[in-house]
Design a protein around this motif. Structure first.
Motif, PDB file in Angstrom:
ATOM      1  N   UNK A   1     -34.964  45.323 -81.970  1.00 12.65           N
ATOM      2  CA  UNK A   1     -35.049  44.157 -81.042  1.00 12.65           C
ATOM      3  C   UNK A   1     -35.402  44.778 -79.692  1.00 12.65           C
ATOM      4  N   UNK A   2     -36.609  43.721 -79.179  1.00 13.00           N
ATOM      5  CA  UNK A   2     -36.907  43.912 -77.791  1.00 13.00           C
ATOM      6  C   UNK A   2     -37.905  42.471 -77.728  1.00 13.00           C
TER       7      UNK A   2
ATOM      8  N   UNK B   1     -35.082  34.362 -88.830  1.00 12.96           N
ATOM      9  CA  UNK B   1     -34.437  35.333 -89.531  1.00 12.96           C
ATOM     10  C   UNK B   1     -35.275  36.578 -89.305  1.00 12.96           C
ATOM     11  N   UNK B   2     -34.949  37.671 -89.912  1.00 18.51           N
ATOM     12  CA  UNK B   2     -35.606  38.847 -89.637  1.00 18.51           C
ATOM     13  C   UNK B   2     -36.774  39.160 -90.306  1.00 18.51           C
TER      14      UNK B   2
ATOM     15  N   UNK C   1     -37.688  41.409 -83.694  1.00 19.07           N
ATOM     16  CA  UNK C   1     -36.572  41.583 -84.410  1.00 19.07           C
ATOM     17  C   UNK C   1     -36.408  41.788 -85.716  1.00 19.07           C
ATOM     18  N   UNK C   2     -35.830  42.675 -86.513  1.00 23.72           N
ATOM     19  CA  UNK C   2     -35.826  42.967 -87.754  1.00 23.72           C
ATOM     20  C   UNK C   2     -34.292  42.018 -88.169  1.00 23.72           C
ATOM     21  N   UNK C   3     -33.412  41.412 -87.470  1.00 26.90           N
ATOM     22  CA  UNK C   3     -32.129  40.776 -87.746  1.00 26.90           C
ATOM     23  C   UNK C   3     -32.594  39.168 -87.309  1.00 26.90           C
ATOM     24  N   UNK C   4     -31.668  38.574 -87.854  1.00 24.54           N
ATOM     25  CA  UNK C   4     -31.577  37.024 -87.565  1.00 24.54           C
ATOM     26  C   UNK C   4     -31.332  36.759 -86.159  1.00 24.54           C
TER      27      UNK C   4
ATOM     28  N   UNK D   1     -29.594  39.021 -81.266  1.00 25.91           N
ATOM     29  CA  UNK D   1     -29.944  39.297 -82.547  1.00 25.91           C
ATOM     30  C   UNK D   1     -29.178  40.586 -83.048  1.00 25.91           C
ATOM     31  N   UNK D   2     -28.313  40.278 -84.258  1.00 26.02           N
ATOM     32  CA  UNK D   2     -27.696  41.124 -84.795  1.00 26.02           C
ATOM     33  C   UNK D   2     -26.336  41.141 -83.594  1.00 26.02           C
TER      34      UNK D   2
END
Length: 133
Positions: free
Chosen positions: A33-34, A76-77, A55-58, A105-106
């Motif tokens: 997340x950045x 979403x991710x 982001x790799x998360x929702x 995010x997460x």
């Protein structure tokens, strides 16, 4: 004797190729997340500015003000790299204004500050006299 040797060799190969149950499973992808910008500044005329996010998360975007609207408020991710465009209307007031958005995010959050200036108004009260407000 030869058959016994082949049998033992085959058994060693089969046992040597079996899966080791004590191995750790492959690590899953870490949470990434950045945000490239945490503040945006608009001139009095308004406009559109973007922030770029990984982001790799929702994720969700909350908060803000009616004069500055984001192009999207959630995702979403599956779209790891994306941008959110902020569209600011012109500031016809005589004050600077600001808005805050929270990007989540997460379990991670980032606050994004949006500010906008104003255009000073010049009033002529009588010929030859200028007052700035």
């Amino acid at each position: 004797m030869r058959k016994l040797f082949l049998f033992v060799l085959s058994a060693i190969m089969i046992c040597g190729c079996s899966k080791n149950e004590n191995e750790n499973p492959a690590p899953s992808e870490e949470n990434v997340f950045s945000v490239d910008e945490t503040s945006l500044e608009f001139g009095a005329q308004g406009g559109i500015k973007s922030i770029f996010i990984e982001s790799t998360k929702d994720w969700t975007l909350s908060g803000g003000a009616s004069w500055c609207e984001p192009s999207q408020r959630s995702g979403d991710g599956t779209d790891r790299y994306f941008s959110v465009d902020f569209s600011a209307t012109s500031n016809t007031t005589t004050d600077n204004r600001s808005a805050a958005y929270t990007l989540k995010s997460g379990a991670q959050t980032v606050e994004i500050q949006i500010t906008q200036g104003f255009t000073p108004t010049v009033i002529v009260s009588e010929a030859g006299a200028l007052n700035k407000y």
